[in-house]
Design a protein around this motif. Structure first.
Motif, PDB file in Angstrom:
ATOM      1  N   TRP A 135       8.173  17.478 -18.483  1.00  0.00           N
ATOM      2  CA  TRP A 135       7.327  16.315 -18.855  1.00  0.00           C
ATOM      3  C   TRP A 135       6.907  16.494 -20.099  1.00  0.00           C
ATOM      4  O   TRP A 135       6.573  15.467 -20.904  1.00  0.00           O
ATOM      5  CB  TRP A 135       6.193  16.484 -17.583  1.00  0.00           C
TER       6      TRP A 135
ATOM      7  N   ARG B  98       3.874   9.829 -17.085  1.00  0.00           N
ATOM      8  CA  ARG B  98       3.974  10.564 -15.567  1.00  0.00           C
ATOM      9  C   ARG B  98       3.310   9.565 -14.644  1.00  0.00           C
ATOM     10  O   ARG B  98       3.988   9.060 -13.660  1.00  0.00           O
ATOM     11  CB  ARG B  98       3.378  11.779 -15.647  1.00  0.00           C
ATOM     12  N   HIS B  99       2.226   9.064 -14.831  1.00  0.00           N
ATOM     13  CA  HIS B  99       1.622   7.950 -13.998  1.00  0.00           C
ATOM     14  C   HIS B  99       2.634   6.652 -14.054  1.00  0.00           C
ATOM     15  O   HIS B  99       2.554   6.202 -12.863  1.00  0.00           O
ATOM     16  CB  HIS B  99       0.168   7.682 -14.532  1.00  0.00           C
TER      17      HIS B  99
ATOM     18  N   VAL C 195       5.893   6.539 -14.392  1.00  0.00           N
ATOM     19  CA  VAL C 195       7.049   6.961 -13.645  1.00  0.00           C
ATOM     20  C   VAL C 195       6.428   6.789 -12.023  1.00  0.00           C
ATOM     21  O   VAL C 195       7.341   6.158 -11.245  1.00  0.00           O
ATOM     22  CB  VAL C 195       7.521   8.401 -13.954  1.00  0.00           C
ATOM     23  N   ASP C 196       5.363   7.375 -11.760  1.00  0.00           N
ATOM     24  CA  ASP C 196       4.990   7.159 -10.374  1.00  0.00           C
ATOM     25  C   ASP C 196       4.672   5.762  -9.779  1.00  0.00           C
ATOM     26  O   ASP C 196       4.762   5.705  -8.676  1.00  0.00           O
ATOM     27  CB  ASP C 196       3.730   8.184 -10.196  1.00  0.00           C
ATOM     28  N   GLU C 197       4.035   5.213 -10.776  1.00  0.00           N
ATOM     29  CA  GLU C 197       3.419   3.997 -10.241  1.00  0.00           C
ATOM     30  C   GLU C 197       4.114   2.837 -10.422  1.00  0.00           C
ATOM     31  O   GLU C 197       4.266   1.577  -9.688  1.00  0.00           O
ATOM     32  CB  GLU C 197       2.219   3.719 -10.963  1.00  0.00           C
TER      33      GLU C 197
ATOM     34  N   ALA D 204      11.764   3.440  -6.137  1.00  0.00           N
ATOM     35  CA  ALA D 204      12.218   4.970  -5.576  1.00  0.00           C
ATOM     36  C   ALA D 204      13.463   5.306  -6.408  1.00  0.00           C
ATOM     37  O   ALA D 204      13.834   6.283  -6.710  1.00  0.00           O
ATOM     38  CB  ALA D 204      12.273   5.103  -3.944  1.00  0.00           C
TER      39      ALA D 204
ATOM     40  N   ARG E 158      13.128   5.979 -10.114  1.00  0.00           N
ATOM     41  CA  ARG E 158      12.447   7.247 -10.266  1.00  0.00           C
ATOM     42  C   ARG E 158      13.436   8.349 -10.112  1.00  0.00           C
ATOM     43  O   ARG E 158      13.250   9.477 -10.838  1.00  0.00           O
ATOM     44  CB  ARG E 158      11.254   7.350  -9.217  1.00  0.00           C
TER      45      ARG E 158
ATOM     46  N   SER F 182      14.373  10.630 -13.270  1.00  0.00           N
ATOM     47  CA  SER F 182      13.985  12.111 -12.925  1.00  0.00           C
ATOM     48  C   SER F 182      15.296  13.016 -13.360  1.00  0.00           C
ATOM     49  O   SER F 182      15.304  13.923 -14.037  1.00  0.00           O
ATOM     50  CB  SER F 182      13.387  12.188 -11.775  1.00  0.00           C
TER      51      SER F 182
END
Length: 218
Positions: A125, A150-151, A153-155, A159, A162, A166
């Motif tokens: 990261w 990172r936020h 990527v998550d938000e 799926a 991501r 990753s």
């Protein structure tokens, strides 16, 4: 279906020679298949060595074994599809495509045998801004920028995006291995990565971490 004479008439002499050898009498066919296998092994070895940067764990006897497996599977596919060859390219060029595809598939499967699990390490990261082409100097606090990425990527990613992002960007998994894992193709992986990078950058621009490209933006 056209006669073989009609089909081979559009081919170059090298292709005609290959087809004749692979469709002749038993003795001639055996010699042709031996030559074909030797050529495919040579191509597979060359391709594997060219890709050593993405498969450093593959060397020595193991590399030779993967090359022979790829050549054997490619040869079976070529012989099954011999009647579909129409001479749009040289026979050797047509045959090379089969073994290159087999090399990619073998590398993908082999990677997951060697690396059954991939974990997202903290240092991955930390390196993420550099890997997606974001200069940490554009924002004063690198740690803050990493948290924002990172936020994003998550938000903002799906799926699938991501998972692909990753694997390829964070964990540096070879593309062939990602293709193998998700049962897809290179173009689909490239598309997922392109969309993921675009979404992440859009989030960072909207959140004030980056300026719009060209300063004026759209």
């Amino acid at each position: 279906m056209n006669s073989r004479d009609d089909v081979v008439s559009v081919r170059d002499p090298v292709s005609v020679e290959w087809i004749a050898a692979l469709t002749g009498a038993a003795a001639e066919r055996a010699q042709g298949e031996a030559r074909l296998h030797e050529m495919l092994v040579r191509v597979a070895l060359g391709e594997l060595r060219r890709r050593r940067a993405t498969a450093p764990w593959l060397a020595g006897v193991e590399l030779d074994d993967v090359a022979h497996q790829a050549a054997a599977d490619a040869m079976l596919a070529i012989l099954r599809k011999l009647d579909s060859f129409r001479g749009e390219s040289r026979f050797t060029t047509w045959a090379y495509k089969f073994v290159i595809l087999e090399v990619s598939a073998k590398l993908g499967r082999h990677y997951w045998r060697v690396h059954p699990q991939v974990s997202l390490e903290a240092e991955s990261w930390e390196r993420l801004p550099d890997r997606i082409g974001v200069d940490p100097g554009e924002h004063a606090e690198r740690a803050d920028l990493v948290r924002a990425v990172r936020h994003a990527v998550d938000e903002t990613l799906t799926a699938h995006q991501r998972r692909v992002f990753s694997a390829v960007v964070l964990d540096a998994v070879p593309l062939d291995a990602v293709v193998e894992r998700y049962g897809t193709n290179r173009n689909a992986i490239y598309k997922a990565l392109f969309d993921a990078r675009r979404k992440i950058r859009a989030y960072l621009v909207a959140a004030g971490y980056l300026e719009r490209e060209g300063r004026g933006g759209r």
